[in-house]
Write a protein that holds these residues in place. Structure first.
Motif, short mmCIF file in Angstrom:
data_model
loop_
_atom_site.label_atom_id
_atom_site.label_comp_id
_atom_site.label_asym_id
_atom_site.label_seq_id
_atom_site.Cartn_x
_atom_site.Cartn_y
_atom_site.Cartn_z
N ALA A 281 0.83 -1.21 0.00
CA ALA A 281 0.00 0.00 0.00
C ALA A 281 0.86 1.25 0.00
O ALA A 281 0.46 2.30 -0.52
CB ALA A 281 -0.92 -0.01 1.22
N LEU A 282 2.05 1.15 0.58
CA LEU A 282 2.95 2.31 0.63
C LEU A 282 3.69 2.51 -0.70
O LEU A 282 4.47 3.44 -0.84
CB LEU A 282 3.96 2.14 1.77
N GLY A 283 3.47 1.61 -1.64
CA GLY A 283 4.04 1.78 -2.97
C GLY A 283 5.16 0.81 -3.29
O GLY A 283 5.69 0.83 -4.40
N GLY B 124 7.79 8.95 -5.14
CA GLY B 124 7.84 10.14 -4.28
C GLY B 124 7.72 9.80 -2.81
O GLY B 124 7.65 10.69 -1.97
N THR B 125 7.68 8.52 -2.48
CA THR B 125 7.49 8.11 -1.09
C THR B 125 8.80 7.70 -0.46
O THR B 125 9.61 6.99 -1.07
CB THR B 125 6.52 6.90 -1.01
N ARG B 126 9.01 8.16 0.77
CA ARG B 126 10.20 7.77 1.52
C ARG B 126 9.72 6.87 2.65
O ARG B 126 8.84 7.25 3.43
CB ARG B 126 10.86 9.03 2.07
N LEU B 127 10.30 5.67 2.71
CA LEU B 127 9.87 4.70 3.72
C LEU B 127 11.00 4.40 4.68
O LEU B 127 12.14 4.23 4.27
CB LEU B 127 9.47 3.38 3.06
N GLY B 128 10.66 4.32 5.95
CA GLY B 128 11.61 3.87 6.95
C GLY B 128 11.17 2.49 7.42
O GLY B 128 10.00 2.29 7.72
N TYR C 17 -4.29 4.24 3.12
CA TYR C 17 -3.63 4.01 1.84
C TYR C 17 -4.56 3.35 0.83
O TYR C 17 -4.57 3.70 -0.33
CB TYR C 17 -2.37 3.17 2.04
N GLN C 18 -5.31 2.37 1.30
CA GLN C 18 -6.24 1.67 0.41
C GLN C 18 -7.50 1.30 1.18
O GLN C 18 -7.42 0.97 2.37
CB GLN C 18 -5.60 0.39 -0.15
N LEU D 180 -7.52 -2.46 2.74
CA LEU D 180 -6.69 -2.93 3.85
C LEU D 180 -7.56 -3.22 5.07
O LEU D 180 -8.54 -2.52 5.33
CB LEU D 180 -5.64 -1.88 4.22
N ASN E 112 3.38 12.03 -5.16
CA ASN E 112 3.21 10.58 -4.99
C ASN E 112 2.01 10.10 -5.79
O ASN E 112 1.19 9.33 -5.29
CB ASN E 112 2.93 10.26 -3.52
N ARG F 108 0.95 6.19 -6.29
CA ARG F 108 0.45 5.53 -5.08
C ARG F 108 -0.91 6.08 -4.67
O ARG F 108 -1.81 5.33 -4.31
CB ARG F 108 1.46 5.73 -3.95
N ARG G 256 -3.32 -1.19 -9.53
CA ARG G 256 -2.01 -0.54 -9.43
C ARG G 256 -1.44 -0.23 -10.82
O ARG G 256 -0.86 0.82 -11.04
CB ARG G 256 -1.04 -1.44 -8.64
N PRO H 280 -0.23 -1.29 13.41
CA PRO H 280 -0.91 -2.35 12.67
C PRO H 280 -1.17 -3.63 13.47
O PRO H 280 -2.21 -4.25 13.31
CB PRO H 280 0.03 -2.63 11.49
N GLU I 64 5.95 5.51 6.85
CA GLU I 64 6.22 6.50 5.81
C GLU I 64 6.88 7.72 6.45
O GLU I 64 6.45 8.17 7.52
CB GLU I 64 4.93 6.93 5.12
#
Lengths: 86, 666
Positions: A39-41, A63-67, B77-78, B81, B112, B115, B205, B369, B445
């Motif tokens: 979902a975060l891409g 464009g997404t930054r994930l940690g 996000y969706q 989920l 973004n 996404r 997607r 989560p 994120e």
């Protein structure tokens, strides 16, 4: 367009060099974590760039930054790419 | 816009006043800023502050003086989920709790697009179809990304409005499109290939990526420079040593700012209430009504409202921090420390928010989560020292260390450390018993760094300030009036000792100064006897044996017992009970000089320290228990939280009191 690096098998994200682009191969995590990454891409075949190694591991996907925790990053398999398309 | 068909306004437009617009979007797309822009100062209410994990409702004006209700829904996000916040949004869109919204505004981060379009695709398959708001086009442009909004609108078959929410750019067009959507006056043909409810996730997607690629232009040279700066900041802020040092500095600055900034308005509020009380006492005839107004209503409310500035500043500073993008990085810094206790890094935001109020803290645990991690966070969140404890901490630390500000400040900071320590140890204990397992690794994120929105922070302050005043003006005032009545009745006849003092004061030949002293002495004695004789005194005496081992007399016992409804009631209750003291003194001074029946001080060092520890650890907030029950889904977790925290608080208070007494400190 970035090309696939000369590697015979995908490597864990936590072993990728900082700044190197890569393409997602597979995510070996439970459904919840895999679904969230999706979902975060971080979807199949998406291209990413490793911004920081270690704890946490930081990746740029579009464009997404994930940690993510290093333990998560070690269960994300990627194909390293040559060039810098990200 | 060839596919657009304008339809004449219908009777539906007459119902705009009750029309509802739902704001939907991915997290970190600036949804709350859009909400604040649409609703402005007329946001009716905010259920819960800080991180948006519940529905905020406001009233927005589109045009022609017609108002609509705007719902700020949790970020997601969706729609597919299986997460609590997603279920909440799905339910609202489906009309599970009333009628569905008349229009949906989906906020999309221009940086973004691919996404965000996945969620747009899911919403396109529903009715009403959304209006798309393309936010952060300025930030995207800085990364070299530009989007053809007209082309996007044609591909989606719905209006697309580019905006820069913090600057208000594009909102005239946005309001016009929303007005059309609410009135049902715009219908567009659904483009071929649009997703429907049966479209598989993979196809959705692919559809999103294809559209994003078609309408987006990227300047290859623009991005890396900015990314390099972000990379550098990320490395510094999440560094094991530097990151921790920055975190401690930021948090230290936050709390220092909180107290430094709040002191002047607190002094002003206290002085104002003292002046109003004095004025009322002068203009009203002596009697029960005057006592009710001055001692019951004004005295009680002053004891609570005086802490409004601290609450406002706390929410203001947290809101600013959240906007900068720092909090997400701080979550990773904290992950290293929380994980050994069985808490995930995600728990950082709920635990930090709980320092303002446990309610939004527990609510924001929805973002965690994993259920085990979420439950662990919910159960320990109330240990964090919330703003309702502030008044009690200020009172008791100042009683403990009068005229020793450095020690008082240290004790104050110690309260926060003790609360956090108890939370972490409890999480570790629960992780080995009722919630077996380890915290799940963190996935988060990281929003872009940006200048915080002053208006967002001010709206948050406004919402929380009003909410606090509403509580002070209703529940707390009612409790104050009841407490005043319980402490004022039945009336005690002045004792012989009081009468003797009064007679001495009015005896001929006595100096005016001495007469005033004797009158004051008689008034204090009479007040103490009245309190002792009152209903409150009798109740306190009945319960007092339970708290006797902690050194509490009946008055302190009444304060502790009433604060089980809401802990901020403690100071106002004590203020009401102390009402018989010198009227020229401030609320805190009145409490400081309270006496037991035998004339000794209510607050010795040992009792004040014991009460302080008790209040740090005790679960004294009915709304928190209700939210715990709702968020955990089980009453037993709320009961566990209440029972566990109460027992821990009692035992800790007992140990502190007895240890201090044994050390010769009383």
């Amino acid at each position: 367009m970035a090309s696939l690096a000369s590697t015979t098998r995908p490597i864990p994200l936590c072993e990728l060099q900082v700044g190197q682009p890569a393409r997602l191969h597979a995510v070996d995590l439970d459904d919840g974590a895999a679904g969230l990454l999706d979902a975060l891409g971080l979807t199949s075949d998406s291209e990413l760039r490793l911004c920081k190694r270690g704890e946490p591991c930081i990746v740029q996907v579009g464009g997404t930054r994930l940690g993510v925790s290093a333990s998560v990053a070690c269960h994300i398999l990627v194909w390293p790419l040559n060039g810098s398309s990200i | 816009m060839a596919s657009e068909v304008r339809v004449a306004p219908t009777a539906e437009t007459a119902a705009w006043a009750t029309s509802r617009i739902a704001l939907v979007g991915n997290p970190n797309t600036g949804k709350t800023t859009v909400f604040n822009r649409l609703c402005g100062a007329r946001a009716k209410t905010s259920n819960f502050p800080g991180t948006t994990t519940s529905t905020r409702i406001g009233r927005g004006r589109l045009h022609k003086h017609r108002e609509v209700e705007v719902f700020d829904l949790p970020g997601l996000y969706q729609l597919t989920l299986d997460l609590p916040e997603v279920r909440l949004v799905r339910g609202l869109l489906d009309g599970d709790k009333g009628t569905p919204p008349d229009a949906i505004l989906v906020i999309v981060d221009a940086g973004n697009l691919a996404r965000n379009l996945v969620l747009v695709g899911e919403l396109l398959a529903r009715e009403p179809r959304p209006v798309v708001c393309l936010n952060m086009i300025d930030l995207a442009a800085r990364r070299g990304v530009t989007i053809d909004a007209d082309a996007l609108a044609r591909r989606l078959g719905v209006p697309v409005v580019p905006i820069v929410a913090p600057k208000g750019e594009g909102f005239d067009t946005l309001r016009a499109e929303l007005a059309a959507a609410v009135g049902g006056s715009v219908r567009r043909a659904r483009p071929a290939g649009s997703p429907d409810r049966n479209t598989p996730a993979g196809d959705l997607r692919a559809w999103a990526r294809s559209i994003a690629a078609d309408v987006t232009k990227v300047k290859a040279t623009a991005g890396p420079g900015m990314d390099a700066v972000t990379d550098w900041w990320d490395r510094v802020l999440t560094h094991p040593v530097l990151g921790l040092a920055i975190f401690l500095t930021v948090m230290g600055g936050l709390f220092y700012g909180l107290f430094a900034l709040a002191q002047v308005p607190m002094d002003l509020i206290e002085a104002t209430f003292a002046w109003v009380g004095g004025f009322v006492r002068e203009v009203m005839p002596a009697g029960a009504v005057r006592d009710l107004v001055t001692d019951g209503v004004l005295g009680g409310i002053a004891g609570t409202v005086v802490f409004l500035p601290q609450i406002c500043f706390l929410f203001f500073l947290i809101s600013l921090l959240e906007d900068t993008g720092y909090l997400a990085r701080a979550a990773f810094v904290m992950d290293r420390f929380l994980r050994p206790f069985g808490l995930p890094g995600h728990a950082f935001v709920p635990l930090l928010t709980s320092h303002a109020c446990a309610l939004p803290g527990i609510m924001s645990a929805r973002l965690i989560p994993d259920r085990r991690d979420r439950l662990a966070t919910i159960l320990v969140a109330p240990f964090m020292s919330c703003s309702a404890r502030l008044p009690v901490f200020v009172l008791l630390t100042s009683l403990l260390f009068a005229n020793q500000p450095a020690r008082a400040a240290l004790a104050f900071a110690g309260c926060y450390v003790l609360g956090a320590g108890a939370a972490f140890l409890t999480a570790a204990l629960f992780g080995r018993t009722i919630l077996r397992g380890k915290a799940k690794p963190i996935i988060l994120e990281l929003p872009p760094y940006q200048v915080p929105s002053l208006s967002n922070a001010l709206y948050t302050v406004r919402d929380q300030g009003l909410s606090f005043l509403k509580t002070a003006g209703t529940v707390i005032m009612a409790i104050c009036v009841v407490m005043w009545w319980l402490s004022a009745y039945p009336r005690a006849t002045p004792s012989a000792e009081v009468q003797a003092l009064q007679a001495q004061a009015s005896a001929p030949g006595i100096t005016a100064e001495r007469a005033a002293e004797l009158t004051q002495e008689a008034a204090v004695l009479e007040g103490r006897q009245q309190q002792s004789h009152s209903f409150a005194g009798r109740i306190g005496r009945t319960v007092q044996p339970i708290f006797d081992p902690l050194g509490y007399d009946w008055q302190l016992t009444v304060g502790v017992v009433t604060s089980f409804i809401a802990r901020e009631v403690f100071v106002s209750t004590m203020a009401v009970l102390a009402g018989g003291s010198d009227d020229d003194e401030g609320v805190l001074d009145k409490i400081r000089v309270m006496k037991r029946d035998d004339g000794s001080p209510v607050f010795t060092r040992a009792t004040a320290a014991s009460a302080l520890v008790f209040f740090v650890l005790a679960m004294q907030c009915l709304p928190t228990l209700a939210v715990t029950r709702r968020e955990s889904g089980r009453l037993r977790y709320a009961l566990l939280q209440f029972g566990y925290m109460s027992v821990v608080a009692y035992i800790a208070g007992l140990i502190v009191y007895q240890a201090l007494r044994a050390s010769g400190i009383s």
